[in-house]
Design a protein around this motif. Structure first.
Motif, mmCIF file in Angstrom:
data_model
loop_
_atom_site.group_PDB
_atom_site.id
_atom_site.type_symbol
_atom_site.label_atom_id
_atom_site.label_comp_id
_atom_site.label_asym_id
_atom_site.label_seq_id
_atom_site.Cartn_x
_atom_site.Cartn_y
_atom_site.Cartn_z
ATOM 1 N N ASP A 1 0.864 -1.185 0.000
ATOM 2 C CA ASP A 1 0.000 0.000 0.000
ATOM 3 C C ASP A 1 0.895 1.228 0.000
ATOM 4 O O ASP A 1 1.622 1.472 0.967
ATOM 5 N N LEU B 1 0.306 3.694 3.023
ATOM 6 C CA LEU B 1 0.761 3.152 4.304
ATOM 7 C C LEU B 1 2.277 3.081 4.369
ATOM 8 O O LEU B 1 2.886 3.327 5.402
ATOM 9 N N ALA B 2 2.893 2.731 3.229
ATOM 10 C CA ALA B 2 4.343 2.567 3.218
ATOM 11 C C ALA B 2 5.068 3.903 3.212
ATOM 12 O O ALA B 2 6.275 3.958 3.427
ATOM 13 N N GLY B 3 4.331 4.997 2.980
ATOM 14 C CA GLY B 3 4.932 6.325 2.929
ATOM 15 C C GLY B 3 5.189 6.865 4.307
ATOM 16 O O GLY B 3 5.170 6.149 5.304
ATOM 17 N N LYS B 4 5.416 8.136 4.356
ATOM 18 C CA LYS B 4 5.812 8.755 5.609
ATOM 19 C C LYS B 4 4.628 9.400 6.335
ATOM 20 O O LYS B 4 4.816 10.098 7.318
#
Lengths: 97, 97, 97, 97, 97
Positions: free
Chosen positions: C88, C91-94
């Protein structure tokens, strides 16, 4: 083992049965100057530690040994509460041996 | 143990027999501010976790203990789902002891 | 477990007897964007993996379990071949939780 | 194993029973030039080491083996005192093989 | 397992009994270009390695397995001597999958 400071707690309703009743404490590793270093980890308490205390923690099998639960889903535990540290400032510095 | 966020899944047809039927979740470790820190790792779920959830994970023998599979080719497992964290902002800061 | 890419092989004539006949693969860990991250490690293959493949690897006792060699001088093994990952991006971002 | 310098001691009244009577030494890892590198850790002494000495330490099960306490809450121990190191300056440098 | 270069030796008169007679070699981990990376560690030799050789080493229980000493205070061992490595330069590079 390493030295850290207990900075918080975690509540988890759904969890492995070996964690039921365990006190889950967020512990921040400290360096020789008692400053935070590296990432905080989640520990199971085995000595009655609480938020704000400076503690000794152990990981892996040593943590399960502290809790007398070798079959537990636990890989980190608080195993002591620090009364005092005596650190030699010259030895701990960057001076050559 | 450590706290992370489930961010994805992995499909692998060819794998060790102990992984057959296991839910393989990519989990991103989080820091005390719930921001990503360090590298995501692959975990086996043991508590019914799903993408987007904040979880507790354990590694090594603790992971195999959670799955009741001591002979498995597994070294990381999700062992709890976080309901809430209470972190003391002053203790978690950089203030000296 | 972690995800990596097999990038090479090693030949060693003098080695521990538990490594005789083992396929020794150099595996580069990958991040969530499938870019190299951290240092490559040497793995024993347990699933028929080859150079160029994206794999799942495990370390410690999990590696010996995969090879059914608990007495072996082995601490890392390839335990699966990745067909696909679904990550995702938000979600995997910051982004904060 | 790794090489470190003993730089201090810790006193802890409340601790796991397996740590009672153990000498807890703060040990700073050293690099090839005997300069501090990485974070100091807490070790149990098994060889009569003292503050200021250059030591060999081991972690995990190896530490419990040194202390003949496989059920202890211990994950790091001092297992030797260094008399001398002989390091090849060219090999230890950055020159290509 | 990992690949390293033996860069020196250590002499220690006072040490755990399981280390008596062991050849203690300082080994520098190498990256894919055979350049030093990370910190050198102390290993017990199990294959007749010497200073200057490129070796395979293993840690934890795998090291004790190599030495057939599961009760030893040893957490790292040299388990093979590298004859040659074949690394795919494109795969090992930064190119996207």
């Amino acid at each position: 083992m390493d030295i850290g400071k207990v900075v918080g707690t975690v509540v988890a309703t759904r969890k492995d049965e070996s964690l039921v009743g365990a006190k889950l404490l967020i512990t921040q590793p400290l360096d020789l100057a008692f400053e935070p270093v590296g990432q905080a980890r989640l520990m199971v308490d085995s000595v009655g530690a609480g938020v704000g205390e400076i503690v000794i923690y152990a990981t892996g099998q040593a943590a399960r040994n502290a809790l007398k639960k070798r079959e537990a889903a636990i890989d980190a535990a608080i195993v002591g509460i620090v009364d005092s540290c005596e650190i030699d400032p010259i030895l701990a510095g960057k001076g050559k041996k």
